[in-house]
Design a protein around this motif. Structure first.
Motif, PDB file in Angstrom:
ATOM      1  N   ARG A 292       0.849  -1.189   0.000  1.00 19.39           N
ATOM      2  CA  ARG A 292       0.000   0.000   0.000  1.00 19.39           C
ATOM      3  C   ARG A 292       0.883   1.238   0.000  1.00 19.39           C
ATOM      4  N   ALA A 293       0.586   2.161  -0.884  1.00 20.29           N
ATOM      5  CA  ALA A 293       1.372   3.391  -1.020  1.00 20.29           C
ATOM      6  C   ALA A 293       0.564   4.581  -0.511  1.00 20.29           C
ATOM      7  N   THR A 294       1.137   5.307   0.425  1.00 20.95           N
ATOM      8  CA  THR A 294       0.484   6.486   0.978  1.00 20.95           C
ATOM      9  C   THR A 294       1.461   7.651   1.010  1.00 20.95           C
ATOM     10  N   GLN A 295       0.920   8.847   1.042  1.00 17.64           N
ATOM     11  CA  GLN A 295       1.766  10.034   1.036  1.00 17.64           C
ATOM     12  C   GLN A 295       2.528  10.159   2.353  1.00 17.64           C
ATOM     13  N   THR A 296       3.772  10.592   2.256  1.00 18.76           N
ATOM     14  CA  THR A 296       4.602  10.768   3.438  1.00 18.76           C
ATOM     15  C   THR A 296       5.155  12.185   3.487  1.00 18.76           C
ATOM     16  N   MET A 297       5.224  12.736   4.682  1.00 20.30           N
ATOM     17  CA  MET A 297       5.789  14.066   4.881  1.00 20.30           C
ATOM     18  C   MET A 297       7.170  13.989   5.530  1.00 20.30           C
ATOM     19  N   GLU A 298       7.727  12.793   5.632  1.00 19.88           N
ATOM     20  CA  GLU A 298       9.038  12.607   6.248  1.00 19.88           C
ATOM     21  C   GLU A 298      10.113  13.331   5.428  1.00 19.88           C
ATOM     22  N   MET A 299      10.908  14.180   6.092  1.00 19.98           N
ATOM     23  CA  MET A 299      11.963  14.910   5.396  1.00 19.98           C
ATOM     24  C   MET A 299      12.996  13.964   4.803  1.00 19.98           C
ATOM     25  N   ARG A 300      13.263  12.839   5.488  1.00 18.61           N
ATOM     26  CA  ARG A 300      14.249  11.903   4.965  1.00 18.61           C
ATOM     27  C   ARG A 300      13.809  11.322   3.622  1.00 18.61           C
ATOM     28  N   ALA A 301      12.516  11.108   3.449  1.00 13.09           N
ATOM     29  CA  ALA A 301      12.014  10.594   2.176  1.00 13.09           C
ATOM     30  C   ALA A 301      12.318  11.589   1.062  1.00 13.09           C
ATOM     31  N   ARG A 302      12.102  12.862   1.337  1.00 12.57           N
ATOM     32  CA  ARG A 302      12.398  13.899   0.355  1.00 12.57           C
ATOM     33  C   ARG A 302      13.893  13.927   0.033  1.00 12.57           C
ATOM     34  N   GLU A 303      14.728  13.910   1.068  1.00 12.90           N
ATOM     35  CA  GLU A 303      16.170  14.002   0.869  1.00 12.90           C
ATOM     36  C   GLU A 303      16.702  12.820   0.067  1.00 12.90           C
ATOM     37  N   ARG A 304      16.248  11.630   0.418  1.00 11.40           N
ATOM     38  CA  ARG A 304      16.759  10.451  -0.277  1.00 11.40           C
ATOM     39  C   ARG A 304      16.257  10.382  -1.719  1.00 11.40           C
ATOM     40  N   PHE A 305      15.021  10.793  -1.955  1.00 16.99           N
ATOM     41  CA  PHE A 305      14.514  10.768  -3.321  1.00 16.99           C
ATOM     42  C   PHE A 305      15.265  11.767  -4.192  1.00 16.99           C
ATOM     43  N   LEU A 306      15.434  12.986  -3.709  1.00 16.65           N
ATOM     44  CA  LEU A 306      16.094  14.016  -4.517  1.00 16.65           C
ATOM     45  C   LEU A 306      17.583  13.744  -4.695  1.00 16.65           C
ATOM     46  N   ALA A 307      18.199  13.038  -3.748  1.00 15.51           N
ATOM     47  CA  ALA A 307      19.590  12.635  -3.935  1.00 15.51           C
ATOM     48  C   ALA A 307      19.704  11.633  -5.078  1.00 15.51           C
ATOM     49  N   ARG A 308      18.678  10.801  -5.227  1.00 12.76           N
ATOM     50  CA  ARG A 308      18.668   9.782  -6.284  1.00 12.76           C
ATOM     51  C   ARG A 308      18.211  10.365  -7.620  1.00 12.76           C
ATOM     52  N   HIS A 309      17.386  11.416  -7.555  1.00 12.55           N
ATOM     53  CA  HIS A 309      16.844  12.034  -8.771  1.00 12.55           C
ATOM     54  C   HIS A 309      17.004  13.552  -8.665  1.00 12.55           C
ATOM     55  N   PRO A 310      18.211  14.067  -8.825  1.00 13.98           N
ATOM     56  CA  PRO A 310      18.469  15.507  -8.629  1.00 13.98           C
ATOM     57  C   PRO A 310      17.615  16.412  -9.511  1.00 13.98           C
ATOM     58  N   LYS A 311      17.284  15.972 -10.715  1.00 11.71           N
ATOM     59  CA  LYS A 311      16.492  16.814 -11.612  1.00 11.71           C
ATOM     60  C   LYS A 311      15.076  17.030 -11.098  1.00 11.71           C
ATOM     61  N   ALA A 312      14.632  16.176 -10.201  1.00 15.81           N
ATOM     62  CA  ALA A 312      13.282  16.317  -9.646  1.00 15.81           C
ATOM     63  C   ALA A 312      13.154  17.536  -8.744  1.00 15.81           C
ATOM     64  N   LYS A 313      14.284  18.139  -8.364  1.00 11.95           N
ATOM     65  CA  LYS A 313      14.236  19.355  -7.550  1.00 11.95           C
ATOM     66  C   LYS A 313      13.501  20.473  -8.288  1.00 11.95           C
ATOM     67  N   LEU A 314      13.462  20.400  -9.618  1.00  6.84           N
ATOM     68  CA  LEU A 314      12.806  21.431 -10.425  1.00  6.84           C
ATOM     69  C   LEU A 314      11.305  21.486 -10.172  1.00  6.84           C
ATOM     70  N   TYR A 315      10.694  20.348  -9.806  1.00 13.10           N
ATOM     71  CA  TYR A 315       9.238  20.321  -9.649  1.00 13.10           C
ATOM     72  C   TYR A 315       8.774  19.722  -8.321  1.00 13.10           C
ATOM     73  N   ALA A 316       9.696  19.312  -7.464  1.00 13.62           N
ATOM     74  CA  ALA A 316       9.314  18.644  -6.214  1.00 13.62           C
ATOM     75  C   ALA A 316       8.421  19.507  -5.332  1.00 13.62           C
ATOM     76  N   ASP A 317       8.571  20.834  -5.416  1.00 13.87           N
ATOM     77  CA  ASP A 317       7.793  21.723  -4.555  1.00 13.87           C
ATOM     78  C   ASP A 317       6.541  22.277  -5.222  1.00 13.87           C
ATOM     79  N   PHE A 318       6.234  21.805  -6.426  1.00 17.09           N
ATOM     80  CA  PHE A 318       4.981  22.215  -7.053  1.00 17.09           C
ATOM     81  C   PHE A 318       3.826  21.741  -6.163  1.00 17.09           C
ATOM     82  N   PRO A 319       2.755  22.524  -6.045  1.00 18.49           N
ATOM     83  CA  PRO A 319       1.689  22.183  -5.093  1.00 18.49           C
ATOM     84  C   PRO A 319       0.986  20.865  -5.378  1.00 18.49           C
TER      85      PRO A 319
END
Length: 261
Positions: free
Chosen positions: A110-137
């Motif tokens: 089951r996949a649910t939304q997470t607000m954990e900062m570590r999830a954000r950090e680890r994802f963006l470290a793996r996909h740096p280009k996603a920083k361009l849109y990660a904060d879109f609402p």
């Protein structure tokens, strides 16, 4: 090809995958390697009428191996998950030749939304280009809580895995998780030569600009030019002191091996 052996005159049924602990190969190690190494995969969700819907998503992992995704609420798969979190995610290794000869892993849960900062950090470290849109609402990070896994390691290599076999137990290693980001930044800034040695030692291509994207008590994740490498420590580490000793020893062994070669 998919049948069990036996007397040719007797009916034969389809082969069933063995539990990972009974498989004649390192099913748990291979499954965890696929979890850590594959950066995109097929996400299967359920439409409101129950119709299966598959789409391509980018993937990272949390410290314990939990799959992480960055999804837009404008996408059909995200709307499906918000209604029904049941899903599966396919991690498939690609290469030359028959695509079915390469290992792949299906994780269901089951996949649910997470607000954990570590999830954000680890994802963006793996996909740096996603920083361009990660904060879109309309975007949010999602974590897939595994219930089971099905591994096909190639011809005649199949196994089923439990949640506990897919994920790494972080008990007793909280200090490594807490110190991860600082260690990653330090290694990338000051020890690029060692990272190249670790990558080569794991069988990855030498001569690439390898950088560290994440580490955990069992190993570390490297990336260069969209390629990935998973480096496993000689033994599990539970604190930052043990991690430093392990990395120094690994680098020393790699340098000695190069000198002898």
């Amino acid at each position: 090809m998919g049948e069990t052996g036996g007397n040719a005159s007797e009916p034969r049924g389809p082969a069933r995958p063995l539990p990972a602990e009974e498989a004649p190969f390192d099913a748990i190690g291979l499954a965890r390697s696929l979890l850590r190494g594959i950066r995109s995969g097929a996400l299967a969700t359920l439409d409101s009428d129950g119709t299966p819907f598959a789409s391509l998503v980018t993937i990272a992992t949390d410290a314990d191996g939990t799959p992480l995704m960055l999804l837009s609420r404008l996408s059909a798969h995200t709307r499906n998950l918000l209604t029904n979190p049941r899903c599966s995610l396919l991690f498939a290794q690609t290469g030359k030749g028959d695509p079915l000869a390469h290992p792949r892993l299906t994780v269901v849960g089951r996949a649910t939304q997470t607000m954990e900062m570590r999830a954000r950090e680890r994802f963006l470290a793996r996909h740096p280009k996603a920083k361009l849109y990660a904060d879109f609402p309309d975007f949010g990070f999602f974590a897939l809580d595994p219930e089971a896994g099905h591994l096909n390691g190639g011809f005649a290599k199949a196994a089923t895995l439990t949640r506990e076999q897919l994920l790494l137990d972080l008990t007793g290693a909280e200090a490594v998780v807490a110190g991860e980001r600082g260690a990653v930044e330090h290694m990338n800034a000051d020890h690029a030569d060692a990272l190249a040695l670790y990558a080569a030692g794991s069988g990855a291509e030498a001569g690439l600009p390898w950088r560290l994207t994440g580490l955990d008590p069992e190993g570390m994740d490297l990336m260069a030019n969209e390629r990935t490498a998973r480096v496993v420590y000689p033994e599990r580490v539970s604190d930052m002191g043990a991690l430093r000793k392990s990395l120094v020893a690994m680098a020393a062994r790699a340098r000695a091996s190069d000198a002898q070669g």
